[in-house]
Scaffold this motif. Structure first.
Motif, mmCIF file in Angstrom:
data_model
loop_
_atom_site.group_PDB
_atom_site.id
_atom_site.type_symbol
_atom_site.label_atom_id
_atom_site.label_comp_id
_atom_site.label_asym_id
_atom_site.label_seq_id
_atom_site.Cartn_x
_atom_site.Cartn_y
_atom_site.Cartn_z
ATOM 1 N N TYR A 1 -3.727 -4.464 6.652
ATOM 2 C CA TYR A 1 -3.812 -3.049 6.318
ATOM 3 C C TYR A 1 -2.765 -2.720 5.257
ATOM 4 C CZ TYR A 1 -6.459 -2.849 10.669
ATOM 5 O OH TYR A 1 -7.385 -3.063 11.657
ATOM 6 N N ASN B 1 -10.122 -5.477 2.060
ATOM 7 C CA ASN B 1 -11.540 -5.795 2.262
ATOM 8 C C ASN B 1 -11.900 -7.256 2.054
ATOM 9 O OD1 ASN B 1 -11.285 -6.001 -0.472
ATOM 10 N ND2 ASN B 1 -12.717 -4.373 -0.990
ATOM 11 N N GLN C 1 -7.856 -0.883 5.498
ATOM 12 C CA GLN C 1 -8.016 -2.328 5.629
ATOM 13 C C GLN C 1 -8.327 -2.998 4.294
ATOM 14 O OE1 GLN C 1 -10.461 -3.451 8.902
ATOM 15 N NE2 GLN C 1 -10.437 -5.625 8.428
ATOM 16 N N ASN D 1 -6.426 -9.473 9.848
ATOM 17 C CA ASN D 1 -6.831 -8.180 9.299
ATOM 18 C C ASN D 1 -5.607 -7.511 8.697
ATOM 19 O OD1 ASN D 1 -9.651 -8.124 10.180
ATOM 20 N ND2 ASN D 1 -8.809 -8.009 12.241
ATOM 21 N N LEU E 1 -8.622 3.467 15.562
ATOM 22 C CA LEU E 1 -9.708 2.500 15.739
ATOM 23 C C LEU E 1 -10.889 3.111 16.485
ATOM 24 C CD1 LEU E 1 -7.635 -0.681 16.660
ATOM 25 C CD2 LEU E 1 -9.106 -0.432 14.649
ATOM 26 N N LYS F 1 -9.608 1.884 9.499
ATOM 27 C CA LYS F 1 -10.453 1.021 8.665
ATOM 28 C C LYS F 1 -10.329 1.377 7.186
ATOM 29 C CE LYS F 1 -14.080 -0.627 11.783
ATOM 30 N NZ LYS F 1 -15.536 -0.657 12.061
#
Length: 346
Positions: A297, A219, A217, A295, A328, A214
């Motif tokens: 990254y 945003n 990632q 998503n 994760l 995360k």
């Protein structure tokens, strides 16, 4: 939680030091994941309960560090935040933090006292199970060079440190240091000249703690118009490949393709260089935000090396995919375990 890792005499000694009755309940939980339903892999070694008070106890084999104290304080804050969110947890339970070790440095002792963390000195002759802090070694297993050693051991299952070094073109000294660290944490066992992973759950916990994906990632939510996640991944792969853009799908997307495990149908997971994101949005983004969520990254290493094409989708290598799935945490645990089971054949 598995509280049997420490010898019973340690629990008995701590109970006596706390002046608790011999009938004090030692709580057994599978993991703190199951209690908190959280993704942070953090758990005490022992949990005791007496008269509505919960005692979270960390047993240290080596000297207590600032990181030890920080982890215990974080554990308490997470409990206070989440305990009312789960009907199984009694919100009335008070929390007492305890660190048990054979010695303490003055600075750490002072900070622990300021945070009202109880310190218990263990007898020098008492046996303690391996429990080294991950960060005190000065190295991480999730760096590119270290993970190559770990992932190769996963593939080979049982091999020598020298073979790990040769097959991954990493110095013997570094390979020995990585394996030595994992042995000290009871993640790896050594039989004569061969080593193998003995505690897969602990290994995955270390990865999730060191490199939560995360943190990489982008945003901002981006959506693409497509009937399902697999179609979206194929569509993106076709166009970006034609444009010679560096990219690769990872985590749920690549893990699902490697294992045949049903992947999530509402999102895809994509590595893309940060300077390519504006162009990606121009090509694919739809408003209002409906369809399949992308998503993105931002790579922290060369995640595109050894990428593969599976069913017309470009995915990260098995090694990178496993690293990202483990990052994760609890939310992807089933798929991560399946990836581990199939890893030596990928």
């Amino acid at each position: 939680m598995d509280v049997k890792k420490q010898p019973p005499e340690i629990t008995t000694f701590i109970i006596n030091q706390l002046n608790l009755p011999p009938t004090t309940e030692e709580i057994s939980m599978k993991t703190m994941y199951d209690v908190f339903s959280m993704e942070v892999p953090i758990q005490p070694d022992i949990v005791l309960k007496d008269q509505g008070i919960l005692y979270f106890i960390e047993v240290k084999k080596s000297a207590v560090t600032i990181d030890t104290i920080a982890r215990m304080q974080l554990l308490k804050e997470l409990w206070l935040k989440w305990r009312t969110d789960d009907n199984r947890i009694n919100p009335e339970n008070a929390i007492v933090l305890i660190i048990a070790a054979k010695w303490f440095y003055p600075r750490e002792e002072k900070i622990a006292n300021q945070l009202q963390i109880r310190l218990i000195k263990l007898p020098l002759n008492i046996s303690i199970s391996g429990n080294e802090e991950y960060s005190t070694t000065g190295m991480k297993i999730t760096t590119d060079k270290s993970w190559r050693i770990v992932s190769r051991l996963l593939k080979e299952k049982n091999t020598s440190i020298r073979q790990l070094s040769l097959k991954e073109d990493v110095s013997y000294g570094w390979a020995h240091k990585v394996i030595g660290m994992l042995i000290s944490q009871d993640v790896v066992k050594k039989d004569y000249n061969y080593v193998h992973i003995s505690d897969m759950k602990k290994l995955l916990n270390v990865v999730a703690w060191e490199r939560p994906i995360k943190n990489l990632q982008f945003n901002e939510e981006i959506y693409i118009q497509s009937p399902n996640a697999f179609s979206a991944a194929k569509q993106i792969s076709f166009l970006l490949k034609e444009q010679k853009t560096s990219f690769a799908f990872t985590s749920y997307t690549s893990g699902g393709l490697y294992t045949g495990y049903a992947i999530r149908q509402d999102a895809v997971y994509l590595y893309l260089e940060k300077d390519q994101i504006p162009h990606f949005k121009e090509q694919f983004e739809v408003n209002p935000k409906t369809g399949i969520r992308v998503n993105i990254y931002i790579p922290d290493r060369d995640v595109f090396a050894n990428s593969r094409e599976i069913e017309n989708v470009i995915v990260t290598s098995p090694s990178q995919t496993l690293l990202d799935l483990a990052g994760l945490g609890y939310s992807a645990m089933d798929l991560t375990k399946m990836m581990v089971e199939k890893y030596d054949n990928l």
